[in-house]
Design a protein around this motif. Sequence first.
Motif, mmCIF file in Angstrom:
data_model
loop_
_atom_site.group_PDB
_atom_site.id
_atom_site.type_symbol
_atom_site.label_atom_id
_atom_site.label_comp_id
_atom_site.label_asym_id
_atom_site.label_seq_id
_atom_site.Cartn_x
_atom_site.Cartn_y
_atom_site.Cartn_z
ATOM 1 N N GLU A 129 0.877 -1.168 0.000
ATOM 2 C CA GLU A 129 0.000 0.000 0.000
ATOM 3 C C GLU A 129 0.918 1.222 0.000
ATOM 4 N N VAL A 130 0.991 1.898 -1.137
ATOM 5 C CA VAL A 130 2.006 2.933 -1.333
ATOM 6 C C VAL A 130 1.416 4.322 -1.141
ATOM 7 N N HIS A 131 2.078 5.121 -0.320
ATOM 8 C CA HIS A 131 1.721 6.514 -0.098
ATOM 9 C C HIS A 131 2.882 7.379 -0.581
ATOM 10 N N THR A 132 2.582 8.564 -1.070
ATOM 11 C CA THR A 132 3.630 9.426 -1.615
ATOM 12 C C THR A 132 3.575 10.832 -1.037
ATOM 13 N N VAL A 133 4.725 11.480 -1.081
ATOM 14 C CA VAL A 133 4.831 12.924 -0.875
ATOM 15 C C VAL A 133 5.279 13.476 -2.221
ATOM 16 N N LEU A 159 7.450 17.896 5.529
ATOM 17 C CA LEU A 159 6.450 17.156 4.751
ATOM 18 C C LEU A 159 6.609 15.652 4.953
ATOM 19 N N ILE A 160 7.858 15.202 4.961
ATOM 20 C CA ILE A 160 8.095 13.773 5.200
ATOM 21 C C ILE A 160 7.637 13.401 6.601
ATOM 22 N N ALA A 161 7.950 14.240 7.587
ATOM 23 C CA ALA A 161 7.567 13.947 8.975
ATOM 24 C C ALA A 161 6.055 13.874 9.116
ATOM 25 N N ASP A 162 5.324 14.798 8.488
ATOM 26 C CA ASP A 162 3.854 14.781 8.561
ATOM 27 C C ASP A 162 3.309 13.501 7.941
ATOM 28 N N ALA A 163 3.858 13.114 6.791
ATOM 29 C CA ALA A 163 3.380 11.901 6.122
ATOM 30 C C ALA A 163 3.727 10.659 6.931
ATOM 31 N N MET A 164 4.895 10.653 7.550
ATOM 32 C CA MET A 164 5.280 9.506 8.380
ATOM 33 C C MET A 164 4.312 9.331 9.542
#
Length: 409
Positions: free
Chosen positions: A111-115, A127-132
């Motif tokens: 299940e792939v999520h992207t930034v 942005l990476i931290a929020d997505a993590m």
Amino acid sequence: MTLPGPLNPPPRLLMGPGPIDADPRVLRAMSAPLVGQYDPFMTHAMNEVQELYRRVFVSSYQETLLVDSTARGAIEAALVSVLEPGDRVLVPVMGRFGHLLVEIAQRCGAEVHTVQIEWGQIAPYELIADAMAKVQPKLLAVVHGDTSTTVVQPFDGLAELCARYGTLLYADVTASIGGNEFLTEEWGVDIATGGLQKCLGGPSGSAPATFSPRAVGIINSRKSIEAGIRAEGDAVAAHPIRSNYFDMSMVFDYWSERRLNHHTEATTMLYAAREAARIVLEEGLEAFQARHLLHGRAMLAGVQGLGLEVFGDLEHKMTNIVGVVIPDGVDGEAVRGRMLQDFGIEIGTSFGPLQGKVWRIGTMGFNARQDAVLTTLAALEAVLRREGFGLPAGGGVDEAYRVYAEAAA
């Protein structure tokens, strides 16, 4: 049927995003005689390769070895060996090769999520931290240096984020390893995979890779059993690795002292990989990276001296490649064709939204040297003049000379 004549490739100066001209010492190593895959010379050479690439990756990881494939195969081997169906993966997409990580992870059933980031920019830590925090993935997969955009992604803070969520950190270092600083273990990277055909100065077809003990444990927990071959007591995985050739649990066994048969090692490519790493370390990893930085700076200054616009975030530019915005009214493919036909010099175009808009000029490996930089700049000026584009006479070469003079002072 008439047989073709002997193979006789034309001489080329490969100044694109890779492959580049292999170091002659690597080509000489590839002409060495073959030996059997369990010959003591061969197994000793495999052990040497492991130790050499630990030093190139700046990693003490035991499972540092070659994947017998192009760099893309090593990416697939890493992802297919780690990811089970339904696992969550986070990929910052900043260029063509972020999209590649997405595609391969999806093919693994993840299940792939992207930034999503504008091409030519880095993914900000926030942005990476929020997505993590939202995704809490099993794997964070990041392209360290994306040649499609010429930008290198900072890894500051990523290990701490991954530790917070129990996430593995994977880095695609195909285009950056050797020529740009990359501290695998210090930066907390669990898996890094590369290729020979860029900064390392070899041919495509062998992919160095390194795996942390944690990554190895996850991969080995998915070990599938081959009747009569696996050791007694090996457990059967609920979700065995979907590939045989790219099953890293079996490749680990092949490279271990057990030497369990998996595939026949690509002997000539192992010779190439060994010599490529030996050359890097003979020069010294820091000196090797400094050479890439110097000649990359000279090429950048030269391009700007020609009055051309440089693409991407220059603060985070890779040392070994420059993106050049193709001027309005100039046929980019015609210029590339003329460079190749008249001067025997190859420069690259780009992909996706940058197709036909950006040239990519590499200074890496054996081609990270002054004569290659000056020749390429002089040829580019000549071809652009023939295309009717006005340029400052000698501006590119003069600016490159200025960088070299400052470095020598």
